[in-house]
Design a protein around this motif. Structure first.
Motif, short mmCIF file in Angstrom:
data_model
loop_
_atom_site.label_atom_id
_atom_site.label_comp_id
_atom_site.label_asym_id
_atom_site.label_seq_id
_atom_site.Cartn_x
_atom_site.Cartn_y
_atom_site.Cartn_z
N THR A 2 -10.52 -0.52 -0.49
CA THR A 2 -10.28 0.75 0.58
C THR A 2 -9.37 1.15 0.65
O THR A 2 -9.37 2.16 1.69
CB THR A 2 -11.10 0.57 1.60
N SER A 46 -11.13 -4.89 1.47
CA SER A 46 -9.59 -3.99 1.72
C SER A 46 -9.22 -3.25 0.92
O SER A 46 -7.90 -2.59 1.58
CB SER A 46 -9.00 -5.45 3.40
N ASN A 103 0.71 -0.88 0.07
CA ASN A 103 -0.27 0.28 0.05
C ASN A 103 0.85 1.09 -0.33
O ASN A 103 1.58 1.45 1.48
CB ASN A 103 -0.98 -0.46 1.57
N ASP A 106 -7.31 -0.74 3.29
CA ASP A 106 -7.26 -0.70 4.64
C ASP A 106 -6.15 -1.69 4.84
O ASP A 106 -6.75 -3.26 5.41
CB ASP A 106 -9.01 -1.28 4.94
#
Lengths: 291, 530
Positions: free
Chosen positions: B421, B418, B289, B423
């Motif tokens: 989003t 996840s 990420n 997350d």
């Protein structure tokens, strides 16, 4: 006087437990298994032959050998060391979960049974609500909401145990709260807090102990089942249920992967149940005359 | 007696834990006996092909097929069809022309083709099908190239013209994806929403029945435009458990296992089953990420890249059935640039980079910064061996250079959510094959439909947008070489390997063609007499 009565009952209960253990083969087996298990839990670093999470990829799925007593798993990790360390996780989570459920359940049961009225109704309603779900389904639902992890498994097991403990405690309190020794305690000026914590709680102890022993067995199975479903303890932490889940993938080419943790779960659950049965027989006053 | 009791209890305990797994509804499909035709050694008519799948499609509507469940290519056909090399060739369109500026495509359609309900296939039906597929309210998988369609016109009964906003090198490939198959306009209009429950296409097999999570059955379409197919039926049997699927194949209860892992596939091949490995165009990568403060630093990504031993992952996870990943273009592709230098396995270099960033190795084997914070990342992993095993191996490789990581497991939906989003911190992702190098490279574009890395590298985006407008192969190759250098420099994605997508068949299944994108062509498939 009431204290004396309670203690003498306890003393005779424990004495009967000792007699029961000596007389019954399953009880002896149960005690022996739990003794070995306790040693495993306490001496895991000394007993294990390898780091339980260290991968030896060139030795994956090896059968039992001198190097790896119970063989290796799909990532070449030593199964014996994982079973030994796994005992810490599986048993402690099961026990911690049941303890959590006992603390909350006993509290609710004492309050509901002693004070009655709307508080009792509310507690009963909550218990009925939780009891409406099958145990494993409730645990799965809680884990799905909270996510995986050791603390969350403990919470799930705890919540699952609460209604049974609360109802059990409440039942005991209802039958004891109008007993003479409670009236006597009240007459000599004991407050509600003392009556609840000393007189009522100590007299429900036997029943709750039997329940806890039996429930730890089911809790260990539930922890294993949650991990088996991928909702419990995340790898690489060694846990018996997740070891069985992984072993299932290799059951045909390397059955040793599933066998060791499977047997560990079986023996532990069996020992807890044997011990629970023995405790129940020993602490049940109706059994006194039958010895 | 006592011994028997103990054995029984032991078995009971094993079963009680194993029973917590998902149930395996494995209804044995009715199999029609295969009957010989004129010759004994040639194709035989009859029989039912049984394909085991872990999940059931949401709907049997071929245009709604999302996960290459293989039924779209059985139930309907597309204007173009990928050949053995993955190059789109005319199919329901017998020919096509492209304007010089690359924006106007004229398709000349096959004549005499009919839908399963007897309705004729023509330019109006093709226009209707494409417009339906592009309907934003319909959950179809819309390739970016299709979104450039500005106008669709039926010039005459068998001529269709599609105008694009801008040229797109991937347009014809998008037109060959089986879900963009033709559907009967009459059936769609008459059935409305109910069409999704009883779809009508024009492929070799027509819809017969659909029981969600259990069984999908297609039956032979005798009037198929390329000749009557051989088999009576195709059954998709849902068997959630991998081990059970493998056992069902071994026992002869199913004939085909798709998307099988290398370990099981190789074991089955040894037992005499037919393993079909594709050209290794699937991707498997470490998704990081990039919105995470530590991962936004390219030095951290490079250190993690140096910590990962690709060959070890290939050997242990794919049993050697994969090529190493470099910079987003598969080594098997004509556009692969072998001169690109990608962070190879070098734990020492990883350690140096981490030291430079202020993460120093402590006595416990992990790295800490000056504030005493341990270098730690959280993996999100799927509770499936194909994702868990590489994740656990990578976890140890990270540990070897002092990076601590823990693991959260969840189901597929949780991971998708996840990732969408943002997350999550790090995870392993795989994506199915695409043989076109422009499409492979496009997966590094920030607006590619699946970008869990949440990367945005302006230079890469700009370059990829320019490549998409090119049609000259030499120019594309040059631009993609530049892309690979940029991808290796910025490391938005750590490509690990390009694995095969594996299908295993019972040897009685003959002439099942599988294209490089892993779609099945059932039109000439037949079953040997048992």
């Amino acid at each position: 006087m009431s204290q004396d009565t309670t203690m003498s009952v306890s003393r005779s209960g424990w004495a009967r437990f000792g007699v029961q253990v000596r007389k019954s083969l399953p009880a002896k087996v149960g005690v022996l298994i739990l003794f070995v298990l306790t040693l495993m839990i306490l001496l895991a670093p000394q007993l294990s032959t390898h780091d339980p999470i260290r991968q030896h990829l060139r030795h994956r799925l090896e059968p039992p050998s001198a190097d790896f007593i119970l063989g290796t798993d799909h990532l070449g990790r030593d199964i014996f060391s994982r079973v030994v360390y796994g005992s810490r996780i599986s048993v402690s989570i099961g026990a911690a979960g049941v303890l959590t459920g006992m603390i909350i359940g006993i509290g609710l049961g004492l309050l509901g049974g002693y004070y009655g009225g709307n508080l009792d109704h509310a507690i009963l309603w909550l218990c009925d609500l939780l009891l409406a779900f099958p145990g494993i389904l409730l645990a799965i639902t809680i884990m799905s909401v909270l996510g995986s992890g050791i603390i969350n498994v403990v919470i799930a097991i705890g919540i699952w145990s609460v209604p049974t403990v609360a109802r059990l405690t409440r039942g005991q309190v209802l039958s004891l709260k109008s007993a003479e020794f409670i009236d006597s305690a009240r007459a000599i000026g004991a407050g509600d807090a003392r009556i609840l914590s000393v007189h009522l709680l100590s007299n429900t102890f036997g029943v709750l102990l039997v329940f806890a022993t039996m429930r730890i067995a089911t809790a260990i199975l539930t922890v294993a089942a949650l991990s088996f479903l991928g909702l419990g303890i995340a790898p690489p932490t060694p846990e018996w249920g997740s070891m069985v889940a992984i072993g299932r993938e290799y059951i045909r080419e390397a059955p040793h992967v599933i066998t060791a943790p499977g047997i560990a779960i079986f023996l532990t659950v069996m020992a807890c149940n044997f011990l629970g049965d023995t405790l129940q027989d020993a602490l049940d006053p109706r059994m006194v005359g039958r010895e | 007696m006592k011994r028997n009791l103990i054995v029984f209890l032991l078995a009971l305990a094993m079963v009680s834990v194993a029973a917590c797994g998902p149930a395996d509804p494995t209804p044995a499909p009715d199999v029609t006996p295969v009957t010989p035709t004129d010759t004994d050694d040639g194709p035989h008519r009859g029989g039912a092909l049984r394909i085991a799948t872990p999940t059931s499609p949401v709907s049997p509507d071929p245009q709604l097929e999302q996960t290459n469940a293989k039924y779209a290519s059985a139930m309907t056909d597309t204007l173009m069809l990928a050949d053995a090399d993955g190059v789109p060739q005319p199919f329901l369109a017998r020919d096509y022309e492209v304007s010089e500026d690359g924006t106007v495509y004229t398709f000349y359609l096959q004549e005499g083709v009919i839908f399963h309900d007897g309705e004729p296939f023509n330019a109006e039906a093709a226009k209707f099908s494409i417009i339906r597929f592009l309907d934003p309210d319909l959950a179809t998988r819309k390739e970016p190239a299709l979104m450039k369609i500005a106008d669709i016109e039926a010039l005459d009964t068998y001529t269709l013209r599609i105008t694009l906003d801008a040229p797109d090198a991937l347009f014809l490939q998008a037109m060959s994806n089986p879900p963009l198959g033709m559907v009967s306009p009459k059936a769609v209009e008459e059935l409305g929403d109910a069409f999704e429950e009883a779809p009508v296409g024009l492929g070799p097999y027509k819809y017969k029945s659909f029981i969600p999570d259990e069984l999908t059955v297609l039956e032979r379409f005798d009037d198929y435009w390329q000749g009557t197919p051989y088999m009576d039926e195709i059954h998709w049997v849902v068997i959630p458990e991998l081990t059970t699927r493998v056992m069902e194949l071994e026992m002869g209860n199913v004939d085909v296992l798709a998307f099988l892992d290398a370990r099981n596939a190789l074991a089955l091949e040894e037992k005499g089953f037919v393993m079909i490995e594709d050209l290794r165009f699937a991707n498997f990568w470490l998704a990081m990420n990039l919105e995470h403060p530590l991962l936004s630093d390219v030095r951290m990504r490079r250190a993690m890249c140096h910590a990962l031993d690709r060959q070890l992952l290939i050997d242990e996870v794919t049993y050697g059935l994969a090529d190493p990943g470099y910079a987003g273009i598969q080594p098997a592709s004509w556009a692969f640039d072998p001169t690109v230098e990608v962070c190879s396995y070098d734990p020492e270099k990883a350690g140096e980079l981490l030291d430079d960033m202020g993460w120093h190795l402590a006595d416990d084997g992990f790295r800490y910064n000056d504030e005493g914070t341990r270098l730690h990342f959280e993996w999100s992993a799927a509770n499936r061996p194909d994702n868990l095993i590489p994740t656990e191996i990578a976890q140890q490789l990270f540990r070897d250079v002092g990076i601590d990581s823990s693991l959260t497991m969840g189901d597929h939906i949780w991971r998708l959510t996840s990732a969408r989003t943002g997350d999550f911190e790090i995870t392993m992702w795989g994506l199915s094959a695409s043989i076109n190098p422009v499409a492979q490279a496009d997966r590094s574009h920030s607006e590619f439909y699946w970008n869990p890395n949440r990367h945005y590298i302006e230079e890469i985006d700009d370059l990829l947008e320019r490549v998409a407008l090119e049609t000259d192969e030499a120019v594309i190759k040059e631009m993609l070489s530049e892309f690979q250098h940029l991808a290796a420099e910025h490391l938005p994605i750590v490509w690990l390997y390009h694995n095969s997508t594996i299908t295993v068949l019972n040897p009685r299944v003959k002439d099942l063609f599988i294209d490089p994108s892993n779609y099945f062509d059932f039109s000439r498939t037949w079953l040997e007499q048992e």
